[in-house]
Design a protein around this motif. Sequence first.
Motif, PDB file in Angstrom:
ATOM      1  N   VAL A   8      36.871 -11.718 -69.121  1.00 41.94           N
ATOM      2  CA  VAL A   8      38.054 -10.891 -68.893  1.00 41.94           C
ATOM      3  C   VAL A   8      38.502 -10.981 -67.441  1.00 41.94           C
ATOM      4  O   VAL A   8      37.701 -10.825 -66.518  1.00 41.94           O
ATOM      5  N   ASN A  12      44.479 -13.363 -67.704  1.00 40.21           N
ATOM      6  CA  ASN A  12      43.952 -14.311 -68.689  1.00 40.21           C
ATOM      7  C   ASN A  12      44.692 -15.650 -68.598  1.00 40.21           C
ATOM      8  O   ASN A  12      44.985 -16.288 -69.593  1.00 40.21           O
ATOM      9  N   SER A  16      39.361 -16.508 -66.427  1.00 44.47           N
ATOM     10  CA  SER A  16      38.768 -16.280 -67.750  1.00 44.47           C
ATOM     11  C   SER A  16      39.045 -17.440 -68.700  1.00 44.47           C
ATOM     12  O   SER A  16      38.208 -17.773 -69.540  1.00 44.47           O
ATOM     13  N   ALA A  36      40.268 -12.773 -72.467  1.00 50.57           N
ATOM     14  CA  ALA A  36      41.386 -11.847 -72.586  1.00 50.57           C
ATOM     15  C   ALA A  36      41.750 -11.332 -71.200  1.00 50.57           C
ATOM     16  O   ALA A  36      41.007 -11.521 -70.233  1.00 50.57           O
ATOM     17  N   SER A  38      43.701  -7.890 -68.995  1.00 51.87           N
ATOM     18  CA  SER A  38      44.180  -6.511 -69.042  1.00 51.87           C
ATOM     19  C   SER A  38      45.704  -6.447 -68.948  1.00 51.87           C
ATOM     20  O   SER A  38      46.323  -5.499 -69.435  1.00 51.87           O
ATOM     21  N   LEU A  67      43.512  -7.859 -73.745  1.00 53.38           N
ATOM     22  CA  LEU A  67      42.184  -7.289 -73.935  1.00 53.38           C
ATOM     23  C   LEU A  67      42.267  -6.124 -74.916  1.00 53.38           C
ATOM     24  O   LEU A  67      43.111  -5.246 -74.767  1.00 53.38           O
ATOM     25  N   THR A  80      33.447  -9.745 -66.488  1.00 54.44           N
ATOM     26  CA  THR A  80      34.713  -9.396 -65.871  1.00 54.44           C
ATOM     27  C   THR A  80      34.902 -10.183 -64.582  1.00 54.44           C
ATOM     28  O   THR A  80      33.942 -10.547 -63.917  1.00 54.44           O
ATOM     29  N   CYS A  83      39.044  -7.409 -63.098  1.00 53.14           N
ATOM     30  CA  CYS A  83      39.950  -6.540 -63.869  1.00 53.14           C
ATOM     31  C   CYS A  83      39.715  -5.071 -63.579  1.00 53.14           C
ATOM     32  O   CYS A  83      40.432  -4.215 -64.086  1.00 53.14           O
ATOM     33  N   CYS A  87      38.825  -2.582 -67.862  1.00 49.37           N
ATOM     34  CA  CYS A  87      37.910  -3.091 -68.881  1.00 49.37           C
ATOM     35  C   CYS A  87      37.167  -1.937 -69.544  1.00 49.37           C
ATOM     36  O   CYS A  87      36.469  -1.188 -68.866  1.00 49.37           O
TER      37      CYS A  87
END
Length: 136
Positions: A8, A12, A16, A36, A38, A67, A80, A83, A87
């Motif tokens: 994440v 994205n 990631s 994904a 955020s 996400l 992560t 993010c 998350c």
Amino acid sequence: MIPEVLFVCVHNAGRSQMAAALLHHHAQGRVRVRSAGSAPAESVNPAVVAVMAELGIDVSRELPKRLTSDAVEASDVVITMGCGDACPVFPGKRYLDWQLDDPAGQGVDAVRAIRDDIDQRVRSLLGELSSIVDER
């Protein structure tokens, strides 16, 4: 049981996407991989597409994804990459936070260095996951 890993970052579109593609490439089906963001971008960063193509990995058709709590809940490991509080956290999940430069707005040389850092981390993670799979 195949472990599931979720990468994440905010958009994205860079970190990631590279991490997911590299783990998918190295794991050869031994790990389920997702990524994904955020706040997903509209497309993958062109410099990311270029440096991944150098390794023979095509991410040009990937689309940034939002996400969701379901994606986190389905994962064994959530990694992560900047993010922050966006998350969701679920009990019993393994969380790692990889401090990496953001490739947004950076040239190919800088993104290549980020890719190589991610590749080392992914290979190390795969070693850890392989030992967990062997124990199951």
